[in-house]
Design an enzyme around this catalytic site. Structure first.
Site, short mmCIF file in Angstrom:
data_model
loop_
_atom_site.label_atom_id
_atom_site.label_comp_id
_atom_site.label_asym_id
_atom_site.label_seq_id
_atom_site.Cartn_x
_atom_site.Cartn_y
_atom_site.Cartn_z
N CYS B 159 0.11 -4.39 -12.85
CA CYS B 159 -0.34 -5.14 -11.67
C CYS B 159 -1.49 -4.44 -10.94
O CYS B 159 -2.47 -5.08 -10.55
CB CYS B 159 0.82 -5.39 -10.72
SG CYS B 159 1.86 -3.96 -10.41
N HIS B 258 -0.91 -5.49 -3.62
CA HIS B 258 -1.37 -4.11 -3.82
C HIS B 258 -2.80 -3.99 -3.33
O HIS B 258 -3.68 -4.74 -3.75
CB HIS B 258 -1.35 -3.76 -5.32
CG HIS B 258 0.01 -3.66 -5.92
ND1 HIS B 258 1.18 -3.71 -5.21
CD2 HIS B 258 0.40 -3.47 -7.23
CE1 HIS B 258 2.21 -3.57 -6.04
NE2 HIS B 258 1.76 -3.43 -7.26
#
Lengths: 369, 369, 369, 369
Positions: B159, B258
């Site tokens: 990710c 993120h």
């Protein structure tokens, strides 16, 4: 020397603010500084401290401070004249003028505000790094008009700068000058004061911007790591070995404790190994420790071997918040070595630095007992 | 081509996990993929999905999925044989064997697990970056013993890697190869699955360590940004212009999204200006968009002009979580340019990437309608 | 009736605030209300909306609103005169005068502010509970000097009151009057507006006090659950069956969604069983649903059978934030039955209520298309 | 009497868990208890404590504990036989058997586990409330087969029960029996141990359910507030004046500190006024204070006059976590009086209670020095 029987009276400017509250909490148990005068805005002046402060610390207001009457931040207000030191936790929008006036009135000001940090005759002093800068206050006094006899200003550094320069200083001390430093910070909300950061802005969030913080780190570091010029009248700003510094600053949902991810490149080739760097952190000792001033930590740097440390919630209380904790030293595929550092931004990053700076000044004779 | 009237049946492995739930949420409204088989641990097998899942999303379980009976993750379990694609949200400790078995059974596997990412014949595919890597599955089939006719595996990236390579690809596309990349990530808790991160570990805290995450970013980036070898049988790993990459990874108290602070240095001298970099981000278009696959975002990169963006809570839903948002392009005093990027780690960082990869494979004829 | 082709123009007062932003987000996709005028403080007036708003929602500012020029909150400012309804998200310190002026200028005001909630001729209307109160606006107009022909004010309830009265209304509808209600709330930070709650006050904390919130719940509930007096000129405040209500209100570190722990005692003996109460919640239907107004939820109450629901993060989006979710019905050892309820405080608790109230007014002919 | 020179050796069962770590932190600085043996699971046994514990407190592991070798939780394991007291922080799934075995081996067990709380001959002892229950251990010994000479078990209460019964006891002491108590709790994550609550479950959320917690509060309160039966062989469970108690328990995103919103009704008519209740809280003194045991707080109840207190983050450290803080006393429209209470769930709510209970037992001669 001062002692509990022969204390030094101190004043606190901005006594109701976040930093001011920390000054009070820390000074209330100090071995020789005794809180004598509290300054705040004219709105608060004339009232008992406990009546007007929004106390936000997890300890209670010290008993003898509760009833103290808050003064305006003027050098002629009741009590300041007798103070051997005045600590300033003022906001920068008022700190400039007020601290100027206190100095002109022959008071010694140790300030947490940013206003005079770039002043070429004001020490920007991190107690675990550059106490030698203190000597420039002699010249500072002569540059004022009229010159002061006693009055001068010393500032401490920005909280995130402080957390960075302590390990950088340890590295330069052990291995010579650094060439490059890259740092990304994750900073606590308490660094923004109160009310500061809205909960709607930071809960479940990261804010990748803190106004002028990156510039402060990039500028202040060289002044702090540099020396005093040979004439003793100013600072060399690390000019003979300029350090390239790049900072990226973020606000994260943490109450206290600024974390930094740091990569460094040394001038020296080959650079020290990660193991040597770890050893240097573990061996680091500084002048404040040698002097044995009361607020000096036993360990100026606490090196943590666990792979996931330091962490703000678990490590910010180490050494009563007066050290920098460091961990995760490892090779950097781009520069030489990277590591993580953590500072308690409200103690060593603010109030504790001012107090330790003043303790060093007492020890060196720059503050009269 | 497939459509709602002529759909492609799909299976989901690890259907009760965090990524599996996202697959279900996203596929339940897909124009031509239709959920046909759900695989989970043998403990869950045989039960209705709604009875055994701990559903953690803010939307309800899709009505027609609630009553589906969960199967074991075996290619001969009820339903998988009819699937045109099988999406895997399995944990890495079981993904290796299970995905291997599904491929051997002539099934097409698009996996979010890390097990085959470094396999020299398995595409590590970020749909907004390197769909051309897909062609290597032809060779992949021939390397198996026995060779498969249809079965192959494609993985998507980690990710945080995905959030980084999209803007890096935009930069390489516009300005040629990069020489150096430094990134510090601040990663959401959802990246660790469920139960994942204990609240006692992350509330009021930062954890400056995520196991093997830094290595993943440092390794995967070159495979993704590189091309296919001239013989079409593998990947060049950006070898002719190796990129030095240094990553520092942190867990922060954010639910989804993120954030990365990135600095880059270009091979080109002089490097592009910050303004040119901003323009490149704004102009960026990728193949998935040109193909017009259903999950492709309108904007693959959303450039945000505000000085304090992107922020996970405010920007992770842009383009339904299928883009990377970028902001704060500015000069880097050490490398050339620095910026901030943000990815929805559970959508583009996981399930959406797998789905979009499969859509591209449908469009290109690698999946039979 | 209005439609997309024959829309009703609406104005929004307090358009830059937390509630104002929600009005804009929700009205931008409304089938027949069309945003025509935006009012804010004089500091913002004259500027494009996107230039002065601190937009805090996870969706983007609607494209056609970005460039709208913000007006002062005066009925003669550009655009308001043409509005069929004016929605008010004003702070209470200015709402009183401004809403008064708008009504006097023959405008119809649907307000989220508290100022007129206790006014004996102003409906305090929760759309899922007491639309019949709307008829009192006829009398309201005659009480003004000079009387208005069209202008009137309708308010919706406090956000935590709204979350409470919907399930209480379902219980009274099914089982007759309640005698006693005890409620403890755990309220989200968004209820306090922006900047609202300082992060230093609420992270890792509970604040067991929200100024005047307990009084609002204790007072508003009776007005809402009561009927219109027989002369149609006011409200009976549930006076023939007074309800004893005790509320304890807390702020918790949740972004959106107010949770309440409720215990009730019925007048009826024996009281309904927990099973009957659950059934009543599941069977509940209200007038807004029967009318089929656009913002009415499919389920006004969503009853959740899982033992640990509702939860704000998982359930606040149910029915697009327009329902109350309820769970954990069980016997109360002190009163009769206890349960947990949850409301999206910024949607049904604020903007959605105002909008649905206005939709009902359109349907009933109180707003001209 | 014991002292630093003549200490009492103590063992800790469950030494690596959340409660076990608190035992170690608190006992490491105890004036006369000295840590002598640590018990944990067989997986940890044989290893140095610092090597296998995941230490989660903000203070460092005490130096002399770091190197202690962890034992299995068996009475014949190295060290336990010499212990004057064994403190148990075991999980309830193993506590029953282990504590039984330790008692049978003539060891004195002060346990934080729930297993024996409802045992009719085991004191359920909150040190600030019912030390008189201790005398029942004499009878407890005789009921065992074979009877023990020294061995017995004392438990402390559930953490949220403890926070409630201290103020309830103060009220009963001042004003006679209570008739009704309603409490809604907002409990910290640390109450669930480690790893305990997943961050995905609690960040930006409230979970309105804690398994069997409501039943614990509703049952334990009567045992604690009741007396010893006239034959000295058991507990009267407050039977002559049964209290109706209703509890609603919630988990909130707070690290330490359980907050309760409480309403009470007295038997006495008229009930005391809020002012009298406040005075009773301020005047409250308990036996542990009179005995002067080392862990007794100076103030067993700290009454806070500010309208928005107590708050967990600001008040949980009062009296070193050994008191209950109370505030917001005001009339309850349904019962008589309502107020807010707060307990440090890991100190007075767990380890501190066990320790203070043992100190009282030492003082009374139930533990041999």
């Amino acid at each position: 020397m001062p002692s509990q029987n022969s204390p030094i009276k101190v004043g606190i400017l901005g006594a109701t603010g976040t930093v001011g509250q920390r000054f009070i909490q820390l000074l209330a148990v100090h071995p020789y500084f005794t809180i004598h005068a509290l300054g705040a805005s004219s709105r608060s002046a004339g009232h008992e401290y406990s009546k007007i402060v929004k106390w936000k610390l997890g300890t209670e207001i010290p008993e003898h401070v509760k009833g103290m009457v808050v003064q305006e931040c003027r050098p002629d207000a009741n009590g300041f004249a007798e103070c051997g030191v005045v600590f300033s936790g003022l906001d920068h929008d008022v700190a400039g003028e007020i601290e100027f006036a206190f100095r002109a009135a022959e008071l010694v000001v140790f300030s947490n505000a940013k206003n005079y940090r770039r002043d070429p005759v004001v020490p920007l002093m991190v107690p675990l790094v550059n106490p030698s800068h203190l000597s420039v206050v002699n010249h500072q006094r002569t540059t004022l008009s009229p010159p002061t006899k006693k009055g001068y200003i010393v500032t401490n550094a920005n909280c995130s700068t402080t957390g960075l320069v302590v390990p950088l200083y340890a590295l330069e001390k052990a291995f010579g000058p650094l060439e490059t430093v890259m740092v990304t910070t994750m900073q606590a909300i308490s660094g923004a004061g109160y009310p500061g950061v809205s909960s709607l802005d930071i809960m479940d969030n990261v804010v990748p911007y803190i106004g002028s913080e990156e510039e402060k780190i990039e500028w202040e570091t060289s002044k702090i790591l540099g020396g005093v010029t040979s004439d003793g009248q100013g600072f060399d700003l690390h000019a003979s070995d300029p350090i390239k510094i790049s900072a990226s600053c973020n606000r994260v949902p943490v109450i206290d404790g600024h974390t930094g991810c740091v990569s460094v490149k040394f001038k020296r080739h080959p650079p020290p190994s990660p193991e040597q760097v770890i050893q240097a952190f573990k061996d680091f000792r500084c002048e404040a420790q040698d002097l044995g001033v009361p607020s000096a930590p036993k360990r100026a740097i606490v090196y943590l071997d666990a792979p996931d440390r330091p962490q703000p919630r678990l490590d910010r209380d180490l050494e009563n918040g007066a050290c920098v904790s460091v961990g995760r030293v490892r090779p950097c595929p781009v520069l030489d070595v990277k590591f993580v550092c953590l500072i308690d931004n409200v103690r060593l990053g603010a109030a504790t630095s001012s107090i330790m700076n003043a303790e060093i000044a007492v020890e060196r004779g720059y503050i009269e007992a």
